[in-house]
Design a protein around this motif. Sequence first.
Motif, PDB file in Angstrom:
ATOM      1  N   LYS A 258      33.773  12.730  61.483  1.00 20.98           N
ATOM      2  CA  LYS A 258      32.738  12.014  62.066  1.00 20.98           C
ATOM      3  C   LYS A 258      31.235  12.696  61.651  1.00 20.98           C
ATOM      4  O   LYS A 258      30.306  12.926  62.447  1.00 20.98           O
ATOM      5  CB  LYS A 258      32.847  12.267  63.558  1.00 20.98           C
ATOM      6  N   ARG A 259      31.504  13.549  60.489  1.00 23.43           N
ATOM      7  CA  ARG A 259      30.401  14.114  59.981  1.00 23.43           C
ATOM      8  C   ARG A 259      29.906  13.516  58.783  1.00 23.43           C
ATOM      9  O   ARG A 259      30.482  12.895  57.785  1.00 23.43           O
ATOM     10  CB  ARG A 259      30.919  15.717  59.729  1.00 23.43           C
ATOM     11  N   PRO A 260      28.440  13.790  58.136  1.00 28.43           N
ATOM     12  CA  PRO A 260      28.276  13.179  56.956  1.00 28.43           C
ATOM     13  C   PRO A 260      28.834  13.754  55.667  1.00 28.43           C
ATOM     14  O   PRO A 260      29.256  14.981  55.752  1.00 28.43           O
ATOM     15  CB  PRO A 260      26.528  13.747  56.831  1.00 28.43           C
ATOM     16  N   VAL A 261      29.162  12.745  54.851  1.00 23.13           N
ATOM     17  CA  VAL A 261      29.627  13.097  53.673  1.00 23.13           C
ATOM     18  C   VAL A 261      28.875  12.871  52.546  1.00 23.13           C
ATOM     19  O   VAL A 261      28.664  11.918  52.378  1.00 23.13           O
ATOM     20  CB  VAL A 261      31.254  12.390  53.402  1.00 23.13           C
ATOM     21  N   ILE A 262      28.769  13.776  51.524  1.00 22.09           N
ATOM     22  CA  ILE A 262      28.241  13.684  50.197  1.00 22.09           C
ATOM     23  C   ILE A 262      29.165  13.653  49.207  1.00 22.09           C
ATOM     24  O   ILE A 262      29.594  14.789  48.901  1.00 22.09           O
ATOM     25  CB  ILE A 262      26.870  14.772  50.335  1.00 22.09           C
ATOM     26  N   ALA A 263      29.039  12.684  48.352  1.00 18.25           N
ATOM     27  CA  ALA A 263      30.248  12.600  47.500  1.00 18.25           C
ATOM     28  C   ALA A 263      29.497  12.827  46.108  1.00 18.25           C
ATOM     29  O   ALA A 263      28.241  12.312  45.723  1.00 18.25           O
ATOM     30  CB  ALA A 263      30.733  11.206  47.209  1.00 18.25           C
ATOM     31  N   VAL A 264      30.070  13.751  45.131  1.00 20.22           N
ATOM     32  CA  VAL A 264      29.818  14.020  43.862  1.00 20.22           C
ATOM     33  C   VAL A 264      30.465  13.374  42.709  1.00 20.22           C
ATOM     34  O   VAL A 264      31.875  14.145  42.550  1.00 20.22           O
ATOM     35  CB  VAL A 264      29.419  15.538  43.812  1.00 20.22           C
ATOM     36  N   PRO A 265      30.582  12.597  42.147  1.00 19.11           N
ATOM     37  CA  PRO A 265      31.251  12.057  40.982  1.00 19.11           C
ATOM     38  C   PRO A 265      31.171  13.235  39.998  1.00 19.11           C
ATOM     39  O   PRO A 265      30.220  13.692  39.620  1.00 19.11           O
ATOM     40  CB  PRO A 265      30.827  10.857  40.588  1.00 19.11           C
ATOM     41  N   THR A 266      32.338  13.327  39.004  1.00 18.07           N
ATOM     42  CA  THR A 266      32.186  14.372  37.973  1.00 18.07           C
ATOM     43  C   THR A 266      32.564  13.718  36.831  1.00 18.07           C
ATOM     44  O   THR A 266      33.199  12.576  36.841  1.00 18.07           O
ATOM     45  CB  THR A 266      33.316  15.464  38.315  1.00 18.07           C
ATOM     46  N   SER A 267      32.182  14.410  35.562  1.00 16.39           N
ATOM     47  CA  SER A 267      32.207  13.668  34.311  1.00 16.39           C
ATOM     48  C   SER A 267      33.530  13.888  33.729  1.00 16.39           C
ATOM     49  O   SER A 267      34.053  13.700  32.653  1.00 16.39           O
ATOM     50  CB  SER A 267      31.272  14.046  33.384  1.00 16.39           C
ATOM     51  N   VAL A 268      34.668  14.511  34.481  1.00 18.52           N
ATOM     52  CA  VAL A 268      35.924  14.684  34.018  1.00 18.52           C
ATOM     53  C   VAL A 268      36.692  13.433  33.953  1.00 18.52           C
ATOM     54  O   VAL A 268      37.082  12.914  35.063  1.00 18.52           O
ATOM     55  CB  VAL A 268      36.605  15.807  34.924  1.00 18.52           C
ATOM     56  N   GLY A 269      37.355  13.132  32.821  1.00 20.32           N
ATOM     57  CA  GLY A 269      38.239  12.044  32.910  1.00 20.32           C
ATOM     58  C   GLY A 269      38.124  11.519  31.176  1.00 20.32           C
ATOM     59  O   GLY A 269      37.624  12.093  30.365  1.00 20.32           O
ATOM     60  N   TYR A 270      38.609  10.111  31.042  1.00 21.95           N
ATOM     61  CA  TYR A 270      38.422   9.896  29.684  1.00 21.95           C
ATOM     62  C   TYR A 270      38.463   8.151  29.772  1.00 21.95           C
ATOM     63  O   TYR A 270      38.903   7.819  30.502  1.00 21.95           O
ATOM     64  CB  TYR A 270      39.845  10.229  28.792  1.00 21.95           C
ATOM     65  N   GLY A 271      38.425   7.488  28.580  1.00 24.14           N
ATOM     66  CA  GLY A 271      38.466   5.934  28.412  1.00 24.14           C
ATOM     67  C   GLY A 271      37.561   5.204  29.589  1.00 24.14           C
ATOM     68  O   GLY A 271      36.473   5.174  29.613  1.00 24.14           O
ATOM     69  N   ALA A 272      38.428   4.498  30.519  1.00 21.21           N
ATOM     70  CA  ALA A 272      37.806   3.861  31.333  1.00 21.21           C
ATOM     71  C   ALA A 272      36.997   4.420  32.330  1.00 21.21           C
ATOM     72  O   ALA A 272      36.594   3.783  33.352  1.00 21.21           O
ATOM     73  CB  ALA A 272      38.695   2.731  31.990  1.00 21.21           C
ATOM     74  N   HIS A 273      36.958   5.723  32.223  1.00 14.46           N
ATOM     75  CA  HIS A 273      36.221   6.717  33.304  1.00 14.46           C
ATOM     76  C   HIS A 273      34.841   6.977  32.824  1.00 14.46           C
ATOM     77  O   HIS A 273      33.854   7.219  33.837  1.00 14.46           O
ATOM     78  CB  HIS A 273      37.042   8.158  33.209  1.00 14.46           C
ATOM     79  N   PHE A 274      34.342   6.579  31.730  1.00 13.39           N
ATOM     80  CA  PHE A 274      33.029   6.543  31.243  1.00 13.39           C
ATOM     81  C   PHE A 274      32.140   7.654  31.615  1.00 13.39           C
ATOM     82  O   PHE A 274      31.106   7.590  32.222  1.00 13.39           O
ATOM     83  CB  PHE A 274      32.355   5.411  31.706  1.00 13.39           C
ATOM     84  N   ALA A 275      32.870   8.961  31.424  1.00 15.69           N
ATOM     85  CA  ALA A 275      32.196  10.196  31.660  1.00 15.69           C
ATOM     86  C   ALA A 275      31.601  10.239  33.339  1.00 15.69           C
ATOM     87  O   ALA A 275      30.483  10.613  33.340  1.00 15.69           O
ATOM     88  CB  ALA A 275      31.140  10.279  30.601  1.00 15.69           C
ATOM     89  N   GLY A 276      32.452   9.599  34.112  1.00 20.96           N
ATOM     90  CA  GLY A 276      31.733   9.865  35.399  1.00 20.96           C
ATOM     91  C   GLY A 276      31.333   8.601  35.986  1.00 20.96           C
ATOM     92  O   GLY A 276      31.100   8.490  37.314  1.00 20.96           O
TER      93      GLY A 276
END
Lengths: 226, 226, 226, 226, 226, 226, 226, 226
Positions: A165-183
Amino acid sequence: MEKFEDLGFCKVDFDREKRTGYPEVIYGENKTVEQMIEIMSRLLYAHGKAMITRLSADKAEELLDVFPAAKYDAVARILTYGVADPVKFGKVLVVCAGTSDLPVAEEAVLTLEWMGCRVDRLYDVGVAGLDRLLAHKEAIQQASVLIVVAGMEGALASVVAGMVKRPVIAVPTSVGYGAHFAGITPLLAMLSSCASGMSVVNIDNGYGAACQAALILRLAAEGAET
Amino acid sequence: MEKFEDLGFCKVDFDREKRTGYPEVIYGENKTVEQMIEIMSRLLYAHGKAMITRLSADKAEELLDVFPAAKYDAVARILTYGVADPVKFGKVLVVCAGTSDLPVAEEAVLTLEWMGCRVDRLYDVGVAGLDRLLAHKEAIQQASVLIVVAGMEGALASVVAGMVKRPVIAVPTSVGYGAHFAGITPLLAMLSSCASGMSVVNIDNGYGAACQAALILRLAAEGAET
Amino acid sequence: MEKFEDLGFCKVDFDREKRTGYPEVIYGENKTVEQMIEIMSRLLYAHGKAMITRLSADKAEELLDVFPAAKYDAVARILTYGVADPVKFGKVLVVCAGTSDLPVAEEAVLTLEWMGCRVDRLYDVGVAGLDRLLAHKEAIQQASVLIVVAGMEGALASVVAGMVKRPVIAVPTSVGYGAHFAGITPLLAMLSSCASGMSVVNIDNGYGAACQAALILRLAAEGAET
Amino acid sequence: MEKFEDLGFCKVDFDREKRTGYPEVIYGENKTVEQMIEIMSRLLYAHGKAMITRLSADKAEELLDVFPAAKYDAVARILTYGVADPVKFGKVLVVCAGTSDLPVAEEAVLTLEWMGCRVDRLYDVGVAGLDRLLAHKEAIQQASVLIVVAGMEGALASVVAGMVKRPVIAVPTSVGYGAHFAGITPLLAMLSSCASGMSVVNIDNGYGAACQAALILRLAAEGAET
Amino acid sequence: MEKFEDLGFCKVDFDREKRTGYPEVIYGENKTVEQMIEIMSRLLYAHGKAMITRLSADKAEELLDVFPAAKYDAVARILTYGVADPVKFGKVLVVCAGTSDLPVAEEAVLTLEWMGCRVDRLYDVGVAGLDRLLAHKEAIQQASVLIVVAGMEGALASVVAGMVKRPVIAVPTSVGYGAHFAGITPLLAMLSSCASGMSVVNIDNGYGAACQAALILRLAAEGAET
Amino acid sequence: MEKFEDLGFCKVDFDREKRTGYPEVIYGENKTVEQMIEIMSRLLYAHGKAMITRLSADKAEELLDVFPAAKYDAVARILTYGVADPVKFGKVLVVCAGTSDLPVAEEAVLTLEWMGCRVDRLYDVGVAGLDRLLAHKEAIQQASVLIVVAGMEGALASVVAGMVKRPVIAVPTSVGYGAHFAGITPLLAMLSSCASGMSVVNIDNGYGAACQAALILRLAAEGAET
Amino acid sequence: MEKFEDLGFCKVDFDREKRTGYPEVIYGENKTVEQMIEIMSRLLYAHGKAMITRLSADKAEELLDVFPAAKYDAVARILTYGVADPVKFGKVLVVCAGTSDLPVAEEAVLTLEWMGCRVDRLYDVGVAGLDRLLAHKEAIQQASVLIVVAGMEGALASVVAGMVKRPVIAVPTSVGYGAHFAGITPLLAMLSSCASGMSVVNIDNGYGAACQAALILRLAAEGAET
Amino acid sequence: MEKFEDLGFCKVDFDREKRTGYPEVIYGENKTVEQMIEIMSRLLYAHGKAMITRLSADKAEELLDVFPAAKYDAVARILTYGVADPVKFGKVLVVCAGTSDLPVAEEAVLTLEWMGCRVDRLYDVGVAGLDRLLAHKEAIQQASVLIVVAGMEGALASVVAGMVKRPVIAVPTSVGYGAHFAGITPLLAMLSSCASGMSVVNIDNGYGAACQAALILRLAAEGAET
């Protein structure tokens, strides 16, 4: 004191702390060591504390020669000098999905500490093994604000936001490959989340998430003081 | 019988059942009622069964006049005639994240039934309320193959794939808005999943997921018969 | 044994084999040698076998010093230790379109072997010279599961899927230039395929395709044992 | 005669036939009936023949009232008046993958006929059932120029180009859904083709492909006359 | 002779010359020197001529040691051995917009020469200075086939196609920055051209454009011989 | 009470209020009136209050017949029933850039009111006329949380975030044309903002921004109560 | 003098100054030192002045050996020789948002100076601290033409354009990360601006903005002379 | 008079004329007739003139009932009332590529006229028939400012900019199909142009181009008056 000082290549914003809660922070990516020394000197003179983000290890070494009281963290790539007054309410929990997301998570943690906030870590709890996450359910639900750092498909943010029940701040990271498109993929996924109470910052922007979390905690601390 | 018959505008592929396991299925989106009657007549003559996907309700009505023994499902937008021999092994579980994903999930279910497979449904178990999903853990782990249908950020597929030792086929849906890009976001998220043992089909392609699930079940059934 | 062990930077998931069929596999791309040694030691202690993917040759050398019984393949960039119990049913055929797709195809082959599956190779049979493909029609039709690896326009996957009654898992590769967008084009093409019974994994994800193929073969093997 | 006539809203290009081989063709999509009547009158006066593409049925009806000697084809959405002198060499083969690609294929066929070229059709020979294509191998190899029209993943173009020693012009179509992006996917796939001797025109541009094929045939015809 | 020879990592396609007009050409980008030596030896044995594209200077040096009769061009990055029988009709004109497009233009020129075609160059005639282009109007209009190579906004292709009655093959190049997206912009612009009789190949694909131009010239040459 | 009730097509999540602070909210876009009546009845029974977002006027009319105590707002497209307990601390300011952004801004305002928060409006203060914004500097700086709604280039969010020491939640809107891409441009711009303390939600997601703002205010209110 | 001279690899356009107001400028990115010497010699002979943009420091050094009267600026990466006749009217103001945008801003400034225009700088006035910008309101409103250089979200351009009655040319820069896409985000934001009287050039194209500003100033100067 | 008036849903900006040279213009796309009447009344009272862009014919009719002295143009979709003082210097030339670009070109023309500028039209001079363009070379070179409106590949802008020494403002239009992406392609092409002295506005933004052209002309007129 003037609101800002004009160094020609840059105008140091002394008024920012009063206006936005924290002094100007130096973005180290495209600045020369000389530029950073000039700006940091002014900031230290005006505020007694300073922080540089996205600072490479070799530039950090040169800066530490000039400012021996500063501290540098090679994982978070952050240099700090001094620390803000403690925020006397609540705690931020920084959650991350996998080992590779550590640098971004640590950027958030160190920024929060420099901003005077209490902060805990909960790392490597990606959704492919839910048990690891559910084992820390209580810690998750007791945090005042949550920062969720995740690469790949970014699903962790939705799952965490559905538990609290608290605010959530989401941070995508550039970790991945292919269809991940660097985040781009976790960024879009987090923006499209089925969970409420969640907002998103730029890819790898642990610093930005920490700033907002700190402002939230300070608002609540002011509430607590009234 | 010839391998195919040339109707001019189309060449009906009678050999497909022998070659790929199931007769040709008619994609109804861009075909006229007349074209579908012609093709379906040939298929029924050759195989005794037929299926049309993406069929609008008004075209279905005209086809039911010609083929009164056919059945039409308005949610799945599928018309079927006859049914394949039962696949005597295993069961497919079709899981979906939200109410809006139903048409795609039902397209998968009806295709599987027409292909002779046993199939169960588990609907509206999106990750924003994990309890709903965890309450069905046993059913999830006992399925032979799982099809996970999800729009929004598509996180459900990763969570399910992390719970089972069976192949998972993920189907992104076009349900969402803004940064969801009509399904691109869950598609990319599923492709970037941190969970293993999962593959992905096109947006809204419940039919395609069902085809692959049926082939897997038939392979296992052949294994069981040897 | 606990379900997972907390190493601070990472939580090793010992429960994964029981839950999903295979032990946790280490993704080597962003990990330090030290991190991998720590994780691999735990996995070997718990499971007696381990695998690292996307491992560079120089890191591999350091790991081989510590784990001399491990094997490293420089083309597939995979390090394996031990092998799973043999899957006593069926065979996977890994098909690839051109010489440049070899690393991805070999990643699939070695993963399958480590997972105890029988596997054959059919390489360099791109559709610009159909004879090469048609000459192996029988081998293609006798496989239990097919993994088709292709860069460029990815057309090989559709052609193969149209020839068989077995599940086909398509793997787009990042080999190409210009309008190929480092694999996006074959990825989209495979998702839009006119052939049924086919699903897709992320660009260059030979490992992921192998995982799903292994789960399919194990399901069929269990069918065979019942 | 002047090279062009200025109608205010448009400048009719009488010189185009001499310069580029064929008279100006009217693109009907965004023009009013009145505009088309004005332009067509000038073109008929200057060249004795005219063609309108992308013409809706209702606008066509109005034009046929004014030019009763014109012919309209509702599938190809083309109105023609007169025909060019016959090109006395070779033949174009228009190949299409599926029933839904017909309008684009027919746009190519009718344009070629109006340009005086001989043309054959080979329809519904998508790669998911190679037998249909291989059954017409001879016709394919005897064509002088080939236009391959395909939606979905566009694989047919690569397969055909690998079978012939003649130029192949590929036309992606907007038929498909989801990851097909209204034709972008086959467009990119055709541009990334592993086959040589092939070039590509815009999505659904049957007209453009026909233009180039006609120019090729006329060049060869001039060769034959020398 | 067999249609192809299986080298394990690759199947050399000896039948291609008969089938598509020219022997297989080796794409040098991702191949090792050893692989190329193996393939080239087979091709030379079967056809007496061979060509490698996208070959770096250092790999070329090693190949020239093994095949001293071969020739390497460092701008076009092409190695050739032998030459095809001359095509006794027509001439190709390779036009390019700016100095930076030279490598792609030269790839086209050298491929055409190796394929036995006559070819002329017209370089640095971008549309920002039309006089340079108009000064060569006659040469442009006398070519049998035109290859137009352009980066930036790719406008040259439309302008040239509007001047001639011959087929134009447009090649976008990756020269540019920012909104140019490494060639995507001229690629899309060429596909959207207002000029007819033009088709497009992949970014930087001078080789592909040359292949199609050669096939067109050979068709015309056959016409001339009949 | 059970944590959720299974209606077949949907599982109503009664536990959500306890878990995440507010009852489940119905997303009205793709639901039938019948489905919404069923779900809303359960929610009212369990919580005494309910809200539907993205509800068209005609569906709203039918729902008002069944739930006459509900209220519908045609601009915000929201139906509410009841209201949450008042949050006794702070105030949210909803700022919007132009007249066209009103529906999204109002969606935020009405959601906040239903969630018991105090909220003020500041509309049509786009950055092309800074005076309008600066005239309200005090109101801006006194808000506890700010929601900034902007289409076009979304610059307002950065400007506001630079003026305050409170958390800013930015909402891009789909109002614009051409290079605006239905909201993608302000979304990306807000994510790339030079201002700190700001996070972003999905395009047009006024509801989501309000949810997070309400959670922040409640956290602060709890702080104030301790 | 001829309108252009053909150097083979390039056609030097001597007519450009007469036609477009300024001599041809050499784009240094993809040219060899030899090519630049050849072109520059011709330009100096014809016009007595020359400029090279996007010139690396090491190439510049070689050119300075050949043309010792030339000047090189390492920040702007520009080499100039001579200067145009002064434009006797007005002044351009080059505004930039942050320290990292300096190279692009300086490219504009030096180009303008070489073109004979008067120019002022106003640097580091990003919108996150409006006071810095508002403190220079008068200078901003007295400029004849404004060039606004900004990375990140590019909001500065809209704010400046809303303050003046003079043409504003916006230059997005590639400074940023993640959702910034190397300049695409500020480019799109500037194109979608809510302010009027503003146009946009390519990412990092300080040179292009300067060209247009110079043409505007010269037009006004001609006005002033009449 | 106050700088702006607050109508609640909107703040009318009376100061804009003084600040930016022209009164606020109403963007009609998303506004109700009632809103527009309210705003327009205020603007007429303050400035004596007003303009609405993107106004549909039916809304225009209602507005003409209220403001009978206003004029509506159905092609440009613009309603004007009054006209600005004449700009006593220079002339704008609006050039467009094809008949379909007329509405955008006319939007520019009518805006310019309302802003008091002299303006000429040159329509349907696309680059596929250069003669039409070259026939008007003199008119092109005598204009003070040029607005070039083009859809398709947008090449006309580059060609025109290469012919003149005056500022060129390019306007891409949404006319096209397939790879044209509703104007993205000419937008990117214009931004990547090889010609200097050119800048770009948003797709279909004839109004924006006219604004900048008017500001340029007024600057020059002021020059002329000094």
